[in-house]
Design a protein around this motif. Sequence first.
Motif, PDB file in Angstrom:
ATOM      1  N   UNK A 275      40.808  44.276  52.548  1.00 39.80           N
ATOM      2  CA  UNK A 275      40.389  45.641  52.230  1.00 39.80           C
ATOM      3  C   UNK A 275      39.088  45.659  51.428  1.00 39.80           C
ATOM      4  N   UNK A 276      38.257  44.622  51.671  1.00 38.84           N
ATOM      5  CA  UNK A 276      36.963  44.472  50.978  1.00 38.84           C
ATOM      6  C   UNK A 276      37.121  44.434  49.462  1.00 38.84           C
ATOM      7  N   UNK A 277      38.288  43.981  48.998  1.00 43.68           N
ATOM      8  CA  UNK A 277      38.522  43.895  47.562  1.00 43.68           C
ATOM      9  C   UNK A 277      38.759  45.224  46.885  1.00 43.68           C
ATOM     10  N   UNK A 278      38.880  46.304  47.653  1.00 45.65           N
ATOM     11  CA  UNK A 278      39.047  47.640  47.075  1.00 45.65           C
ATOM     12  C   UNK A 278      40.539  47.941  46.866  1.00 45.65           C
ATOM     13  N   UNK A 279      41.169  47.123  46.067  1.00 47.51           N
ATOM     14  CA  UNK A 279      42.581  47.281  45.726  1.00 47.51           C
ATOM     15  C   UNK A 279      42.756  47.037  44.238  1.00 47.51           C
ATOM     16  N   UNK A 280      43.567  47.850  43.602  1.00 50.88           N
ATOM     17  CA  UNK A 280      43.849  47.590  42.190  1.00 50.88           C
ATOM     18  C   UNK A 280      44.751  46.374  42.026  1.00 50.88           C
ATOM     19  N   UNK A 281      45.383  45.941  43.125  1.00 53.56           N
ATOM     20  CA  UNK A 281      46.207  44.729  43.076  1.00 53.56           C
ATOM     21  C   UNK A 281      45.530  43.563  43.784  1.00 53.56           C
ATOM     22  N   UNK A 282      44.230  43.661  44.018  1.00 53.10           N
ATOM     23  CA  UNK A 282      43.482  42.517  44.532  1.00 53.10           C
ATOM     24  C   UNK A 282      43.536  41.381  43.512  1.00 53.10           C
ATOM     25  N   UNK A 283      43.170  40.187  43.949  1.00 49.62           N
ATOM     26  CA  UNK A 283      43.165  39.020  43.052  1.00 49.62           C
ATOM     27  C   UNK A 283      41.727  38.503  42.946  1.00 49.62           C
ATOM     28  N   UNK A 284      40.903  39.115  42.090  1.00 49.52           N
ATOM     29  CA  UNK A 284      39.480  38.769  42.024  1.00 49.52           C
ATOM     30  C   UNK A 284      39.149  37.614  41.097  1.00 49.52           C
ATOM     31  N   UNK A 285      40.132  37.101  40.353  1.00 49.09           N
ATOM     32  CA  UNK A 285      39.883  36.000  39.414  1.00 49.09           C
ATOM     33  C   UNK A 285      40.887  34.889  39.700  1.00 49.09           C
ATOM     34  N   UNK A 286      40.391  33.692  39.981  1.00 49.43           N
ATOM     35  CA  UNK A 286      41.260  32.535  40.146  1.00 49.43           C
ATOM     36  C   UNK A 286      41.025  31.595  38.973  1.00 49.43           C
ATOM     37  N   UNK A 287      42.125  31.102  38.406  1.00 47.56           N
ATOM     38  CA  UNK A 287      42.058  30.267  37.199  1.00 47.56           C
ATOM     39  C   UNK A 287      42.705  28.912  37.505  1.00 47.56           C
ATOM     40  N   UNK A 288      41.947  27.962  38.025  1.00 47.30           N
ATOM     41  CA  UNK A 288      42.513  26.625  38.239  1.00 47.30           C
ATOM     42  C   UNK A 288      42.657  25.887  36.906  1.00 47.30           C
ATOM     43  N   UNK A 289      43.767  25.194  36.764  1.00 46.89           N
ATOM     44  CA  UNK A 289      44.038  24.466  35.530  1.00 46.89           C
ATOM     45  C   UNK A 289      43.567  23.027  35.698  1.00 46.89           C
ATOM     46  N   UNK A 290      42.508  22.694  34.976  1.00 49.69           N
ATOM     47  CA  UNK A 290      41.924  21.357  35.054  1.00 49.69           C
ATOM     48  C   UNK A 290      40.782  21.300  36.053  1.00 49.69           C
TER      49      UNK A 290
END
Length: 500
Positions: A275-290
């Motif tokens: 949906x082109x990122x136009x969602x309030x429940x989109x996941x725009x930040x990924x946090x890999x550990x390490x």
Amino acid sequence: MRQISHVIAGASASSGTRTGEVFSPASGEVQARVSLGVAADLERAVVAARTAQPAWARVNPQRRARVLFRFKELVEANMDALAELLASEHGKVVADARGDIQRGLDVIEFCCGIPHALKGEYTQGAGPGIDVYSMRQPVGIGAGITPFNFPAMIPMWMFGPAIACGNAFILKPSERDPSVPNRLAELMIEAGLPEGILQVVHGDKEMVDAILDHPAIGAVSFVGSSDIAQYVYARGAAAGKRVQAMGGAKNHGVVMPDADLDQVVADLCGAAFGSAGERCMALPVVVPVGDRTADALRERLVPAIEALRVGVPGDPDAHYGPVVTAIHKKRIETWIRIGVEEGAELVVDGRDFILQGHENGFFIGPSLFDHVKPAMESYREEIFGPVLQMVRAPDFESALALADRHQYGNGVAIFTRNGHAAREFASRVQVGMVGINVPIPVPVAYHSFGGWKRSGFGDHNQHGMEGVRFWTRVKTVTQRWPDGMAPTGTTDAFLIPTMD
């Protein structure tokens, strides 16, 4: 050119000369004009609602549910036409538009069980000859102010429970894609809903303020940006209304070292760019550990992102379509520029994307940032576009703290095979909705939807039993049926009653 009017008292209703442009995001052309209403238009809707609501509240719950059953059948019968209409104004691909409608219908299905949800409580023998019971009664007239990104789902999240509980409902949808909300109101009337119970008024801030200030409207539900959500909550509450106002988001996806990275990549591509990122429940930040996890994830992400297909809404092979307006496209591109200026590494740049044959459309390719820092403005604020930011965390506690400290608290996800880590994360994270190996943790219809911190203002969430509670007021009755005449010459009547 097509004209989109209000739906008041069961009929199309025009207002003054003010109109707004409705674009075709794929072509960039204006395809319709929508009436921008004023307080007088709202007043006509309120008069119709006042006339119709008392009788509707007296209709027993199972008969109200039958109207919703018929509405559900009509929406399903018109699914293809509704999805195409929605996609033509919003820009999302048709398959995604169908999902928009279906998730709204899930709430309508829940509301078909309203007779059970409205049952009160009863205590027999709370005192000598005294019984106590409670009942849920409608607020009266409610209103909903909905955003452009889900023009079917969010209106149904609001008007479904409100109407099922016996209220009249006035919907003010986004003026960017207003046709589907009108069509839903028409289908509801076709299903047997009395005129005046569901009405649609279009407009901008002038209409929003009229809704917030009108003394006959007892409850307002809102979904949109956080600044406006806070404004709606404050102004509505100051006017004595019950208000639920859902705001923005910056959802994080924590990737633990033991996660299935191939699955994570597939999930991230859908959750960040769908949906082109136009969602309030989109996941725009990924946090890999390490760093080892981050490097391996990045290696898999780049080719997957570059393989995404951006196309017109009717392209069955497209992963996502254009954004909603030229203004919004420019805003997204500005945030990408700011991210570069702040020192983040732009690994994939989607700003130069052009779709051949649709050069004037509002298309933007997918972008990926790495080495994003928590102090960056582009991280702190919601971009609301096809942009994924990678924020590296050295350990689990640091990853948890990122989500905890962010101003938004709508949704969050963790990807792991470790049950203890998942349980610990879900228990401790200060966010309203949590996914465990689920990238978009939107709850099912019989649970409720709502965020924390600046993602939600008010005490009740959307839909589920929280929605029933929001659209009703509890009345508690204490009753006594004495066996005989009350004794005379006693002072007990002057004391606070007890149940001893």
